[in-house]
Enzyme design. Structure first.
Site, short mmCIF file in Angstrom:
data_model
loop_
_atom_site.label_atom_id
_atom_site.label_comp_id
_atom_site.label_asym_id
_atom_site.label_seq_id
_atom_site.Cartn_x
_atom_site.Cartn_y
_atom_site.Cartn_z
N TYR A 33 0.83 -1.20 0.00
CA TYR A 33 0.00 0.00 0.00
C TYR A 33 0.86 1.25 0.00
O TYR A 33 2.08 1.19 0.19
CB TYR A 33 -0.96 -0.01 1.19
N ARG A 52 8.19 4.06 -4.70
CA ARG A 52 8.28 3.05 -3.64
C ARG A 52 7.28 1.92 -3.88
O ARG A 52 7.56 0.76 -3.60
CB ARG A 52 8.07 3.67 -2.26
N ARG A 101 -8.25 -20.74 -1.63
CA ARG A 101 -7.16 -20.42 -0.71
C ARG A 101 -6.02 -21.42 -0.90
O ARG A 101 -6.26 -22.64 -0.88
CB ARG A 101 -7.66 -20.48 0.74
N LYS A 150 6.46 -2.13 1.86
CA LYS A 150 5.30 -1.53 2.54
C LYS A 150 4.08 -2.44 2.39
O LYS A 150 3.19 -2.18 1.59
CB LYS A 150 5.04 -0.12 1.98
N GLU A 182 11.92 2.26 14.33
CA GLU A 182 11.07 3.36 13.84
C GLU A 182 9.80 3.41 14.67
O GLU A 182 9.60 2.59 15.57
CB GLU A 182 10.76 3.16 12.35
N LEU A 206 11.06 1.02 7.16
CA LEU A 206 10.48 1.48 5.91
C LEU A 206 11.29 2.69 5.41
O LEU A 206 11.67 3.55 6.21
CB LEU A 206 9.02 1.89 6.11
N1 PLP Z 1 7.71 3.68 8.96
C1 PLP Z 1 6.57 2.97 8.97
C2 PLP Z 1 6.55 1.66 9.68
C3 PLP Z 1 5.41 3.46 8.33
O1 PLP Z 1 4.28 2.73 8.35
C4 PLP Z 1 5.47 4.72 7.69
C5 PLP Z 1 4.29 5.26 7.00
O2 PLP Z 1 3.25 4.68 6.95
C6 PLP Z 1 6.67 5.44 7.71
C7 PLP Z 1 7.78 4.89 8.34
C8 PLP Z 1 6.79 6.78 7.06
O3 PLP Z 1 6.83 6.65 5.67
P1 PLP Z 1 6.33 7.83 4.70
O4 PLP Z 1 7.13 9.04 5.07
O5 PLP Z 1 6.63 7.34 3.35
O6 PLP Z 1 4.87 8.01 5.00
#
Ligand code: PLP
Length: 286
Positions: A33, A52, A101, A150, A182, A206
Site C-alpha cells: 500500500y 516506492r 485459498r 510496505k 522506527e 520502511l
Molecule cells: N515507517 C513505517 C513503519 C510506516 O508505516 C510509515 C508510514 O506509513 C513510515 C515509516 C513513514 O513513511 P512515509 O514518510 O513514506 O509516509
C-alpha cells in the site's frame, strides 16, 4: 456526501465497492500500500510514493495493474470527485483473487486487485499536535524482517498503537537489539547539538518518502545529518526528537516513556524542518 472509491478500474460509491473473500490481500496480507497526502487539493510527493510502490511490488514478484501515469490520474480523479482539499489517498494492490485459498502464489499469476480511497482531513497541515508535540512509549519490535516493503501486514503496528494508548501516549517507538528501529507508522529521529540522527536505511525500517525529503531539505539548509541507530537512553539525553510520515509530516516528540525530551517542548530543529517540508512540498505538489 457518499465517498467515491476506485476498485479495479471502476469508480463506485463506497457501499458498492467489493473485493472477493478469496483475495490474497484478505487471506494472506499479500499486498502492498501507499498513503499520499493531499494539501490544497494537490498530491504531496506523488513521484516518491509511486516509485516506492513499484519497488514494494517488485520485491514481492508482483506487477502493477496500472501505469504510474494512470495511477496519478486515478489519484487526481478521486481527489476531485470527493472534493478533497486536505487529506489522504490510500492505495492498495494485492496479488488478487485466485478463486480459492492456497499458500502458493497463483501460477500463472491472476490480475492484481487495486483499491484506492480518499480520507478527508481538513486542516491536515495545521494539526495542533505539532504545537505541543506527541508522547511515545518504547516497545519491542517483533515485526518480520522485510520492513522495507510496505505491506498491509499492519497487525503489530496496530497492537503498538494500542499499547501506547493504554499507557496514555500517542504512539510507540519500536526497539530491536537495544536500538530504535522506527515508530509504528513513521520514521524516528533525535537531535543532539544541532545534529540530526536517524537510523540508516536497510531491511529493518520502511524507507520513508517523507524521511528522504526531510533529509534532503535538512542537507540543503546545511544541517548536519548522521544516519545511524540510536537507543532510547540516547534519545532521552537528546535536545529534541521527532517523527516523519506522509500524513504527520514532521511531528515533534516531547516525551519518551514518561520522561521529557529536552525541555519537554517541540524543538527548534523539528519546528523548522516542518515549516521547510510543508513549504517545499506544497510548491512541488501535483
Ligand atoms: N515507517 C513505517 C513503519 C510506516 O508505516 C510509515 C508510514 O506509513 C513510515 C515509516 C513513514 O513513511 P512515509 O514518510 O513514506 O509516509
Amino acid at each position: 456526501m457518499t465517498r467515491i472509491v476506485h476498485v479495479n478500474g471502476q469508480y463506485l460509491p463506497e457501499a458498492e465497492a467489493t473485493v472477493s473473500i478469496f483475495d490474497r490481500g484478505f487471506l494472506m496480507a499479500d499486498g502492498v500500500y501507499e498513503v499520499t497526502s493531499v494539501l490544497g487539493g494537490k498530491l504531496i510527493d506523488f513521484p516518491g510514493h509511486a516509485a516506492r510502490l513499484e519497488r514494494s511490488l517488485a520485491e514481492l514478484d508482483m506487477t502493477s495493474p496500472v501505469t504510474t501515469d494512470e495511477l496519478l490520474a486515478i489519484h487526481r480523479e478521486l481527489v476531485a470527485r470527493n472534493s478533497i482539499t486536505d487529506g489522504m489517498v490510500y492505495l492498495q494492490i494485492t496479488r488478487g483473487n485466485p478463486g480459492d485459498r492456497d499458500f502458493a502464489y497463483p501460477d500463472p499469476p491472476v490480475t492484481p486487485t487495486i483499491v484506492l480511497f480518499t480520507q478527508s482531513k481538513p486542516g491536515l497541515a495545521d494539526n495542533p499536535a505539532a504545537k505541543t508535540g506527541i508522547k511515545v512509549v518504547s516497545i519491542e519490535d517483533i515485526r518480520w524482517g522485510r520492513r522495507d516493503i510496505k505491506t498491509v501486514q499492519l497487525l503489530y503496528p496496530s497492537i503498538g498503537k494500542m499499547m501506547a494508548k493504554k499507557a496514555g501516549a500517542d504512539d510507540a517507538w519500536m526497539v530491536e537489539d537495544g536500538f530504535v528501529t522506527e515508530g509504528t507508522s513513521n520514521n524516528a529521529y533525535i537531535v543532539k547539538n544541532g545534529r540530526i540522527i536517524t537510523r540508516q536505511l536497510g531491511t529493518d525500517i520502511l524507507h520513508g518518502i517523507t524521511r528522504a525529503a526531510v533529509l534532503r531539505f535538512a542537507a540543503e539548509a546545511q544541517m548536519e545529518i548522521e544516519e545511524r541507530a540510536f537507543t532510547i537512553d540516547e534519545a532521552l539525553a537528546a535536545d529534541e526528537a521527532f517523527v516523519t510520515s506522509a500524513s504527520a509530516f514532521v511531528m515533534p516528540v516531547v516525551q519518551i516513556d514518561g520522561a521529557a525530551v529536552g525541555d519537554g517542548r517541540p524543538g527548534r530543529v523539528a519546528t523548522r524542518l516542518r515549516e521547510i517540508y510543508l513549504d517545499e512540498s506544497r510548491k512541488a505538489a501535483l
